[in-house]
Design an enzyme around this catalytic site. Sequence first.
Site, PDB file in Angstrom:
ATOM      1  N   SER A 317       0.845  -1.184   0.000  1.00  0.00           N
ATOM      2  CA  SER A 317       0.000   0.000   0.000  1.00  0.00           C
ATOM      3  C   SER A 317       0.885   1.240   0.000  1.00  0.00           C
ATOM      4  CB  SER A 317      -0.918   0.023   1.227  1.00  0.00           C
ATOM      5  OG  SER A 317      -1.814   1.112   1.174  1.00  0.00           O
ATOM      6  N   GLU A 318       0.504   2.259  -0.825  1.00  0.00           N
ATOM      7  CA  GLU A 318       1.366   3.427  -1.031  1.00  0.00           C
ATOM      8  C   GLU A 318       1.683   4.176   0.246  1.00  0.00           C
ATOM      9  OE1 GLU A 318      -1.850   4.225  -4.158  1.00  0.00           O
ATOM     10  OE2 GLU A 318      -1.503   2.531  -2.804  1.00  0.00           O
ATOM     11  N   ASN A 319       0.826   4.072   1.273  1.00  0.00           N
ATOM     12  CA  ASN A 319       1.080   4.842   2.490  1.00  0.00           C
ATOM     13  C   ASN A 319       2.131   4.197   3.388  1.00  0.00           C
ATOM     14  OD1 ASN A 319      -0.991   2.823   2.967  1.00  0.00           O
ATOM     15  ND2 ASN A 319      -1.242   3.719   4.998  1.00  0.00           N
ATOM     16  N   GLY A 320       2.713   3.058   2.974  1.00  0.00           N
ATOM     17  CA  GLY A 320       3.871   2.561   3.694  1.00  0.00           C
ATOM     18  C   GLY A 320       3.730   1.231   4.400  1.00  0.00           C
ATOM     19  N   SER A 359       8.130   3.858  -0.221  1.00  0.00           N
ATOM     20  CA  SER A 359       7.040   3.137  -0.868  1.00  0.00           C
ATOM     21  C   SER A 359       7.070   3.343  -2.379  1.00  0.00           C
ATOM     22  CB  SER A 359       5.698   3.610  -0.298  1.00  0.00           C
ATOM     23  OG  SER A 359       4.618   2.967  -0.947  1.00  0.00           O
TER      24      SER A 359
END
Length: 493
Positions: A317-320, A359
């Site tokens: 997921s892009e948020n880490g 990320s």
Amino acid sequence: MAANYVNLWRTVVFKCAKSNTLPLSNRKCNFSTLKEQNSKFYDSAVDAVKDIPDGAKVLVGGLESTDLDCAEFPKTFIQGLISTKVKGLTVVSNNAGVDNFGLGLLLKTKQIKRMISSYVGENAEFERQYLSGELEVELTPQGTLAEKIRAGGAAIASTQRETRMFNGINYIMEEAITGEFALVKAWKADKLGNLIFRKTARNFNPPMCKAAKCTIAEVEEIVEIGEIEPENIHIPNIYVHRIIKGQQYEKRIEKLTLQKADTNGSKPSKPAAVLRERIIRRAALEFKDGMYANLGIGIPMLASNYIPPNVTVYLQSENGILGLGPFPKPGEQDPDLINAGKETVTALPGASFFSSDDSFAMIRGGHINLTILGAMQVSQYGDLANWMIPGKLVKGMGGAMDLVSAPGSKVVVTMEHCARNGGHKILGECSLPLTGKNCVDMIITEKCVFNCNSETGLTLVEVAEGVTVQDIINSTGANFGVSPDLKPMGQVA
């Protein structure tokens, strides 16, 4: 394989006036004396931000929530800025919040002149100010935004908008982002000012700390020097100048998403739900053992519920977070553990947490094997539009431009075949602003499956039960070929 159109990673500028930012030497805050202060710790948010002057450029960390008590957003400092009545701010933040919360409060009081963001979400006031010309807006793909901030923190100079070719690929040289101030929310600080963030709350905070001349941190807890092990420190104290301890942290959750109770294999009863599940179950067939995958919000994320038991897929997921697990069971949700859609999730054994710049290094570096996301429109040659309807909807591209332009990733679009008004979503040419060009490899709808090729166009390869080729011709606004090996539409059992 998706074409690598790196030249689409560019900033979209809606209104850009000449900067009237004052030089630092004329500002109230004398940064040369920061390290001479007796203490980095302040009693109140107002004291910590009161010297932020009109026209300052402020980096704001976190994925902003609709709730002022969200786990990862520096909400106390927003209230402080409202109290100081500072005006003309340029704010750099991944998203612009929502009405009446967080940055939405500063928009409402007209204290923000310019926003640099990747996603504006559900903020009606933001949209109103932009459409009326009251607010300058610079929308930047999320990975580009993260990298520009990271480069700013490393003092990497760059020339804005210069185009160069490397290894036959066009690149646009973006300008690094720096700021006079950064406002971040951390979990703990020690008495030297070292910071740590909890789980997915790291996101944009670390690179913003490094890219600002003065970082002001709000923390939940202050501990003694040595209580945080050196290897666990996320931001060393050299980057942190002021700290306050927030009060009464009640970590509420914006999008509480839980596992559904066992319904003994019962099928959905509503027609729309039946069609949606057909798409989800077909998309799940794209999971292969050992692959790394990124799933968009909505239908793509739901496909993770149907990963076959003998297949291991590492969801990013892009948020880490790498190693997303299922939605939590009731009572097991954690406000510091969310996905990019701000839904509560779990982490599998072996999962890892990291910042947004790391990320997108994974994504842009070609380490993701599969990307599944939604769309407003797809062209017959694989162009994708999914982030804006001019004059009506300004959603922001988020991380989609980076995901679909990354090398080595198969891009699968999952969507309903037609728009709600009956219009075509699969077209000869997209009429909406593009997210990516020649980037889609496969389209999965409730009616069929198309393979996409940037040169030969669409090929119909699977048809859902009860659907004819003529039905698909009638509901598709683009020409397509039919595979000689046309099959019934597959589904995970």
